[in-house]
Design a protein around this motif. Structure first.
Motif, short mmCIF file in Angstrom:
data_model
loop_
_atom_site.label_atom_id
_atom_site.label_comp_id
_atom_site.label_asym_id
_atom_site.label_seq_id
_atom_site.Cartn_x
_atom_site.Cartn_y
_atom_site.Cartn_z
N ILE A 23 0.79 -1.25 -0.02
CA ILE A 23 0.05 0.23 -0.01
C ILE A 23 0.85 1.39 -0.14
O ILE A 23 0.62 2.31 -0.67
CB ILE A 23 -1.02 0.09 0.97
CG1 ILE A 23 -2.01 -1.24 0.93
CG2 ILE A 23 -1.85 1.31 1.39
CD1 ILE A 23 -2.67 -1.40 2.39
N GLU A 24 2.09 1.51 0.86
CA GLU A 24 2.98 2.33 1.06
C GLU A 24 3.23 2.70 -0.40
O GLU A 24 3.33 3.80 -0.88
CB GLU A 24 3.86 1.93 2.07
CG GLU A 24 4.94 3.27 2.24
CD GLU A 24 4.41 4.30 3.14
OE1 GLU A 24 5.18 5.29 3.30
OE2 GLU A 24 3.41 4.09 3.78
N LEU A 50 -6.74 -0.94 8.77
CA LEU A 50 -8.53 -0.74 8.45
C LEU A 50 -8.71 -1.86 7.25
O LEU A 50 -8.04 -1.92 6.44
CB LEU A 50 -8.85 0.65 7.97
CG LEU A 50 -10.21 0.95 7.75
CD1 LEU A 50 -11.01 0.66 8.79
CD2 LEU A 50 -10.41 2.22 7.09
N PHE A 51 -9.57 -2.77 7.52
CA PHE A 51 -9.71 -4.00 6.70
C PHE A 51 -11.24 -3.97 6.32
O PHE A 51 -12.15 -3.22 6.89
CB PHE A 51 -9.59 -5.26 7.65
CG PHE A 51 -8.11 -5.51 7.67
CD1 PHE A 51 -7.48 -6.25 7.11
CD2 PHE A 51 -7.68 -4.85 9.01
CE1 PHE A 51 -6.26 -6.66 7.62
CE2 PHE A 51 -6.22 -5.11 9.41
CZ PHE A 51 -5.57 -6.02 8.65
N ASP A 52 -11.30 -4.62 5.20
CA ASP A 52 -12.52 -4.83 4.44
C ASP A 52 -12.54 -6.51 4.23
O ASP A 52 -11.85 -6.91 3.42
CB ASP A 52 -12.65 -4.21 2.87
CG ASP A 52 -13.97 -4.63 2.38
OD1 ASP A 52 -14.72 -5.14 3.05
OD2 ASP A 52 -14.31 -4.54 1.11
N LEU A 57 -6.89 -2.28 3.85
CA LEU A 57 -7.28 -0.92 3.05
C LEU A 57 -6.10 -0.12 3.33
O LEU A 57 -6.18 0.87 2.62
CB LEU A 57 -8.50 -0.51 3.08
CG LEU A 57 -9.83 -1.66 2.57
CD1 LEU A 57 -10.94 -1.06 2.93
CD2 LEU A 57 -9.32 -2.15 1.25
N GLY A 58 -5.72 0.28 4.51
CA GLY A 58 -5.05 1.28 4.98
C GLY A 58 -4.47 0.93 6.54
O GLY A 58 -4.88 0.09 6.84
N VAL A 76 -3.57 5.22 2.94
CA VAL A 76 -4.72 4.48 2.42
C VAL A 76 -4.35 3.94 0.94
O VAL A 76 -3.88 4.78 0.16
CB VAL A 76 -5.90 5.38 2.40
CG1 VAL A 76 -7.16 4.69 1.82
CG2 VAL A 76 -6.42 5.63 3.81
N ASN A 77 -4.80 2.62 0.56
CA ASN A 77 -4.78 2.19 -0.66
C ASN A 77 -5.37 3.29 -1.97
O ASN A 77 -6.38 3.52 -1.45
CB ASN A 77 -5.48 0.80 -1.05
CG ASN A 77 -5.05 0.34 -2.11
OD1 ASN A 77 -5.08 0.68 -3.12
ND2 ASN A 77 -5.15 -1.03 -2.19
#
Length: 152
Positions: A23-24, A50-52, A57-58, A76-77
């Protein structure tokens, strides 16, 4: 992607560093290295994701020394930016800082990162200084804006 209410916040561990690095690397022109991210799992740090479902996701990384919290990174992605996920991470880390008796949250941000600056200003952060030419860019240098949020 699920609705915003289905997203889950949870503490991350060293085993999540590779997913954080992906993500980074997609979000920043000058990302933290995998080694830098791995170094953020220790005594003074809190790392939250933070997950889905099972998809990260972030994330946010903070360091707390006594009553001062430094926001090391919030990321955040890019595929899901603009949906309030950064705000959700920021709100969570500020709430944790208050719960742990912090008096201030501090950060620095590239002057060109207008999205992040807007997020921080909406959350009540104010500019407290600048580091001239602090960040390298592809065509020179840019300032780091220092921002603080007093907790009371």
């Amino acid at each position: 992607m699920s609705s915003a209410t289905s997203f889950q916040l949870r503490a991350l561990s060293l085993s999540d560093a590779q997913a954080m690095f992906v993500i980074e690397s997609s979000a920043y022109s000058h990302p933290l290295s995998l080694a830098n991210l791995q170094d953020c799992f220790g005594y003074l740090y809190r790392v939250e994701g933070l997950f889905d479902g099972d998809q990260l996701l972030g994330f946010s990384i903070v360091q707390q020394v006594i009553d001062e919290v430094t926001l090391i990174d919030i990321c955040v992605n890019p595929a899901v930016q603009g949906k309030g996920l950064g705000k959700r991470l920021l709100t969570s880390l500020v709430a944790q800082a208050k719960a742990l008796n912090a008096v201030v949250v501090m950060l620095e941000v590239r002057q060109s990162n207008m999205g992040a600056i807007g997020l921080y200003e909406k959350a009540g952060f104010v500019e407290s200084g600048r580091r001239k030419g602090y960040y390298s860019t592809d065509d020179g240098h840019e300032d780091a804006i220092l921002m603080d949020l007093a907790l009371g």
